[in-house]
Motif scaffolding. Structure first.
Motif, PDB file in Angstrom:
ATOM      1  N   THR A   1     -45.052  46.938 -39.601  1.00  0.00           N
ATOM      2  CA  THR A   1     -43.591  46.728 -39.633  1.00  0.00           C
ATOM      3  C   THR A   1     -43.287  46.107 -38.177  1.00  0.00           C
ATOM      4  OG1 THR A   1     -43.047  48.572 -40.947  1.00  0.00           O
ATOM      5  CG2 THR A   1     -41.282  47.585 -39.706  1.00  0.00           C
ATOM      6  N   LEU A   2     -43.919  46.687 -37.202  1.00  0.00           N
ATOM      7  CA  LEU A   2     -43.654  46.243 -35.986  1.00  0.00           C
ATOM      8  C   LEU A   2     -44.444  44.529 -35.900  1.00  0.00           C
ATOM      9  CD1 LEU A   2     -43.235  46.632 -32.999  1.00  0.00           C
ATOM     10  CD2 LEU A   2     -45.298  47.604 -32.484  1.00  0.00           C
ATOM     11  N   LEU A   3     -45.559  44.547 -36.265  1.00  0.00           N
ATOM     12  CA  LEU A   3     -46.005  43.275 -36.234  1.00  0.00           C
ATOM     13  C   LEU A   3     -45.359  42.054 -36.930  1.00  0.00           C
ATOM     14  CD1 LEU A   3     -49.055  41.875 -35.336  1.00  0.00           C
ATOM     15  CD2 LEU A   3     -49.697  42.319 -37.876  1.00  0.00           C
ATOM     16  N   ASN A   4     -44.841  42.539 -38.165  1.00  0.00           N
ATOM     17  CA  ASN A   4     -44.012  41.376 -38.797  1.00  0.00           C
ATOM     18  C   ASN A   4     -42.736  41.111 -37.913  1.00  0.00           C
ATOM     19  OD1 ASN A   4     -45.492  41.136 -41.199  1.00  0.00           O
ATOM     20  ND2 ASN A   4     -44.518  42.629 -42.246  1.00  0.00           N
ATOM     21  N   CYS A   5     -42.082  42.327 -37.309  1.00  0.00           N
ATOM     22  CA  CYS A   5     -40.860  42.058 -36.454  1.00  0.00           C
ATOM     23  C   CYS A   5     -41.401  41.137 -35.543  1.00  0.00           C
ATOM     24  CB  CYS A   5     -40.424  43.518 -35.852  1.00  0.00           C
ATOM     25  SG  CYS A   5     -39.097  43.329 -34.860  1.00  0.00           S
ATOM     26  N   CYS A   6     -42.521  41.197 -34.739  1.00  0.00           N
ATOM     27  CA  CYS A   6     -42.790  40.421 -33.594  1.00  0.00           C
ATOM     28  C   CYS A   6     -43.151  39.053 -33.922  1.00  0.00           C
ATOM     29  CB  CYS A   6     -44.159  41.083 -32.994  1.00  0.00           C
ATOM     30  SG  CYS A   6     -44.023  42.378 -31.982  1.00  0.00           S
ATOM     31  N   LEU A   7     -43.707  38.946 -35.111  1.00  0.00           N
ATOM     32  CA  LEU A   7     -44.119  37.488 -35.764  1.00  0.00           C
ATOM     33  C   LEU A   7     -42.545  36.773 -36.107  1.00  0.00           C
ATOM     34  CD1 LEU A   7     -47.052  38.211 -38.256  1.00  0.00           C
ATOM     35  CD2 LEU A   7     -46.980  36.623 -36.319  1.00  0.00           C
ATOM     36  N   ARG A   8     -41.672  37.602 -36.572  1.00  0.00           N
ATOM     37  CA  ARG A   8     -40.724  36.798 -37.087  1.00  0.00           C
ATOM     38  C   ARG A   8     -39.776  36.575 -35.690  1.00  0.00           C
ATOM     39  NH1 ARG A   8     -39.968  40.559 -40.959  1.00  0.00           N
ATOM     40  NH2 ARG A   8     -38.650  41.887 -39.559  1.00  0.00           N
ATOM     41  N   SER A   9     -39.739  37.221 -34.731  1.00  0.00           N
ATOM     42  CA  SER A   9     -39.325  37.149 -33.277  1.00  0.00           C
ATOM     43  C   SER A   9     -39.964  35.889 -32.830  1.00  0.00           C
ATOM     44  CB  SER A   9     -39.537  38.412 -32.531  1.00  0.00           C
ATOM     45  OG  SER A   9     -39.009  37.913 -31.265  1.00  0.00           O
ATOM     46  N   VAL A  10     -41.223  35.559 -32.840  1.00  0.00           N
ATOM     47  CA  VAL A  10     -41.762  34.294 -32.430  1.00  0.00           C
ATOM     48  C   VAL A  10     -41.455  33.129 -33.059  1.00  0.00           C
ATOM     49  CG1 VAL A  10     -44.232  33.122 -32.272  1.00  0.00           C
ATOM     50  CG2 VAL A  10     -44.044  35.530 -31.436  1.00  0.00           C
ATOM     51  N   GLN A  11     -41.555  33.391 -34.458  1.00  0.00           N
ATOM     52  CA  GLN A  11     -40.886  32.114 -35.245  1.00  0.00           C
ATOM     53  C   GLN A  11     -39.588  31.790 -34.777  1.00  0.00           C
ATOM     54  OE1 GLN A  11     -41.592  33.514 -39.495  1.00  0.00           O
ATOM     55  NE2 GLN A  11     -43.441  32.142 -39.261  1.00  0.00           N
ATOM     56  N   HIS A  12     -38.582  32.827 -34.561  1.00  0.00           N
ATOM     57  CA  HIS A  12     -37.278  32.515 -34.329  1.00  0.00           C
ATOM     58  C   HIS A  12     -37.350  31.852 -32.962  1.00  0.00           C
ATOM     59  CE1 HIS A  12     -33.012  32.965 -34.241  1.00  0.00           C
ATOM     60  NE2 HIS A  12     -33.019  33.474 -32.975  1.00  0.00           N
ATOM     61  N   GLU A  13     -37.927  32.171 -31.944  1.00  0.00           N
ATOM     62  CA  GLU A  13     -38.261  31.669 -30.722  1.00  0.00           C
ATOM     63  C   GLU A  13     -38.541  30.227 -30.743  1.00  0.00           C
ATOM     64  OE1 GLU A  13     -39.971  33.851 -27.629  1.00  0.00           O
ATOM     65  OE2 GLU A  13     -39.003  35.558 -27.952  1.00  0.00           O
ATOM     66  N   ARG A  14     -39.534  29.977 -31.704  1.00  0.00           N
ATOM     67  CA  ARG A  14     -39.990  28.616 -31.900  1.00  0.00           C
ATOM     68  C   ARG A  14     -39.128  27.731 -32.580  1.00  0.00           C
ATOM     69  NH1 ARG A  14     -45.018  28.952 -35.377  1.00  0.00           N
ATOM     70  NH2 ARG A  14     -45.746  30.089 -33.516  1.00  0.00           N
ATOM     71  N   MET A  15     -38.205  28.095 -33.416  1.00  0.00           N
ATOM     72  CA  MET A  15     -37.088  27.510 -34.139  1.00  0.00           C
ATOM     73  C   MET A  15     -36.143  27.206 -33.111  1.00  0.00           C
ATOM     74  SD  MET A  15     -37.012  29.468 -37.951  1.00  0.00           S
ATOM     75  CE  MET A  15     -35.266  29.373 -37.822  1.00  0.00           C
ATOM     76  N   THR A  16     -35.754  28.166 -32.398  1.00  0.00           N
ATOM     77  CA  THR A  16     -34.570  27.902 -31.500  1.00  0.00           C
ATOM     78  C   THR A  16     -35.036  26.860 -30.447  1.00  0.00           C
ATOM     79  OG1 THR A  16     -33.916  30.450 -31.696  1.00  0.00           O
ATOM     80  CG2 THR A  16     -33.183  29.216 -29.726  1.00  0.00           C
ATOM     81  N   ALA A  17     -36.302  26.841 -30.034  1.00  0.00           N
ATOM     82  CA  ALA A  17     -36.549  25.959 -29.066  1.00  0.00           C
ATOM     83  C   ALA A  17     -36.752  24.569 -29.723  1.00  0.00           C
ATOM     84  CB  ALA A  17     -37.974  26.230 -28.666  1.00  0.00           C
ATOM     85  N   LEU A  18     -37.108  24.446 -31.171  1.00  0.00           N
ATOM     86  CA  LEU A  18     -37.132  23.138 -31.691  1.00  0.00           C
ATOM     87  C   LEU A  18     -35.767  22.589 -31.788  1.00  0.00           C
ATOM     88  CD1 LEU A  18     -38.909  21.050 -33.316  1.00  0.00           C
ATOM     89  CD2 LEU A  18     -38.527  22.621 -35.364  1.00  0.00           C
ATOM     90  N   VAL A  19     -34.704  23.620 -32.266  1.00  0.00           N
ATOM     91  CA  VAL A  19     -33.425  23.240 -32.389  1.00  0.00           C
ATOM     92  C   VAL A  19     -32.927  22.446 -31.163  1.00  0.00           C
ATOM     93  CG1 VAL A  19     -31.145  24.119 -32.820  1.00  0.00           C
ATOM     94  CG2 VAL A  19     -32.756  24.680 -34.356  1.00  0.00           C
ATOM     95  N   LYS A  20     -33.176  23.305 -29.918  1.00  0.00           N
ATOM     96  CA  LYS A  20     -32.682  22.740 -28.559  1.00  0.00           C
ATOM     97  C   LYS A  20     -33.325  21.355 -28.586  1.00  0.00           C
ATOM     98  CE  LYS A  20     -31.743  27.050 -26.236  1.00  0.00           C
ATOM     99  NZ  LYS A  20     -32.324  28.209 -25.402  1.00  0.00           N
ATOM    100  N   ALA A  21     -34.613  21.217 -28.817  1.00  0.00           N
ATOM    101  CA  ALA A  21     -35.422  19.995 -28.429  1.00  0.00           C
ATOM    102  C   ALA A  21     -34.711  19.013 -29.060  1.00  0.00           C
ATOM    103  CB  ALA A  21     -36.692  20.181 -28.585  1.00  0.00           C
ATOM    104  N   LEU A  22     -34.262  19.222 -30.431  1.00  0.00           N
ATOM    105  CA  LEU A  22     -33.890  17.968 -31.275  1.00  0.00           C
ATOM    106  C   LEU A  22     -32.357  17.772 -30.794  1.00  0.00           C
ATOM    107  CD1 LEU A  22     -34.755  19.478 -34.871  1.00  0.00           C
ATOM    108  CD2 LEU A  22     -35.640  17.286 -33.653  1.00  0.00           C
ATOM    109  N   GLN A  23     -31.682  18.474 -30.211  1.00  0.00           N
ATOM    110  CA  GLN A  23     -30.173  18.262 -29.860  1.00  0.00           C
ATOM    111  C   GLN A  23     -30.125  16.816 -29.321  1.00  0.00           C
ATOM    112  OE1 GLN A  23     -27.640  20.572 -30.827  1.00  0.00           O
ATOM    113  NE2 GLN A  23     -29.722  21.062 -31.687  1.00  0.00           N
ATOM    114  N   GLY A  24     -29.026  16.045 -29.582  1.00  0.00           N
ATOM    115  CA  GLY A  24     -28.892  14.597 -28.990  1.00  0.00           C
ATOM    116  C   GLY A  24     -29.096  13.568 -30.279  1.00  0.00           C
ATOM    117  N   GLU A  25     -29.146  12.440 -29.848  1.00  0.00           N
ATOM    118  CA  GLU A  25     -29.282  11.266 -30.898  1.00  0.00           C
ATOM    119  C   GLU A  25     -30.431  10.798 -30.785  1.00  0.00           C
ATOM    120  OE1 GLU A  25     -25.038   9.286 -31.140  1.00  0.00           O
ATOM    121  OE2 GLU A  25     -26.481   7.543 -30.231  1.00  0.00           O
ATOM    122  N   TRP A  26     -30.981  10.446 -31.971  1.00  0.00           N
ATOM    123  CA  TRP A  26     -32.334   9.990 -32.278  1.00  0.00           C
ATOM    124  C   TRP A  26     -32.069   8.683 -33.136  1.00  0.00           C
ATOM    125  CZ3 TRP A  26     -36.414  12.285 -30.194  1.00  0.00           C
ATOM    126  CH2 TRP A  26     -36.250  13.261 -29.506  1.00  0.00           C
TER     127      TRP A  26
END
Length: 118
Positions: free
Chosen positions: A5-30
């Motif tokens: 359970t702890l491992l899954n929670c950590c993995l989800r947290s890492v995925q969430h951080e990666r997604m959040t970083a990606l969303v921030k990196a995409l911000q703006g106009e392309w």
């Protein structure tokens, strides 16, 4: 069991951080020659020209894939099709490569609205 359970929670947290970083990196106009994608938080606006030269703007809400491999764009307007994008090469040095169906979009970032000022 609690370790898993702890491992899954950590993995989800890492995925969430990666997604959040990606969303921030995409911000703006392309853009490329035919289309402009504007990301604002979890919203996407796609501006393109139709066959008759009219400008078409479509608004979407986006949901990132849990692994950061792409995102689903759900059309805000009724009747407009939803779109599925894969991220072939993430936002780096002002370039972004997206895939949609069999097509590849090679986009470059446009920095702010400074170019439009007189």
């Amino acid at each position: 069991n609690s370790f898993c359970t702890l491992l899954n929670c950590c993995l989800r947290s890492v995925q969430h951080e990666r997604m959040t970083a990606l969303v921030k990196a995409l911000q703006g106009e392309w853009c490329d020659e035919d289309v402009v994608l504007r990301f604002e938080r979890d919203a996407l606006t796609v501006t393109s020209a139709s066959a008759d030269g009219a400008v078409v703007e479509t608004a979407y809400t986006i949901t990132m894939a849990p692994d950061g491999s792409g995102f689903t764009a759900v059309a805000v307007a009724a009747g407009a099709p939803n779109r599925q994008f894969g991220i072939a090469a993430g936002p780096a040095a002002g370039a972004l490569t997206l895939t949609e169906g069999g097509a590849t979009l090679s986009l470059r970032q446009t920095y702010g609205d400074d170019e439009d000022d007189e």
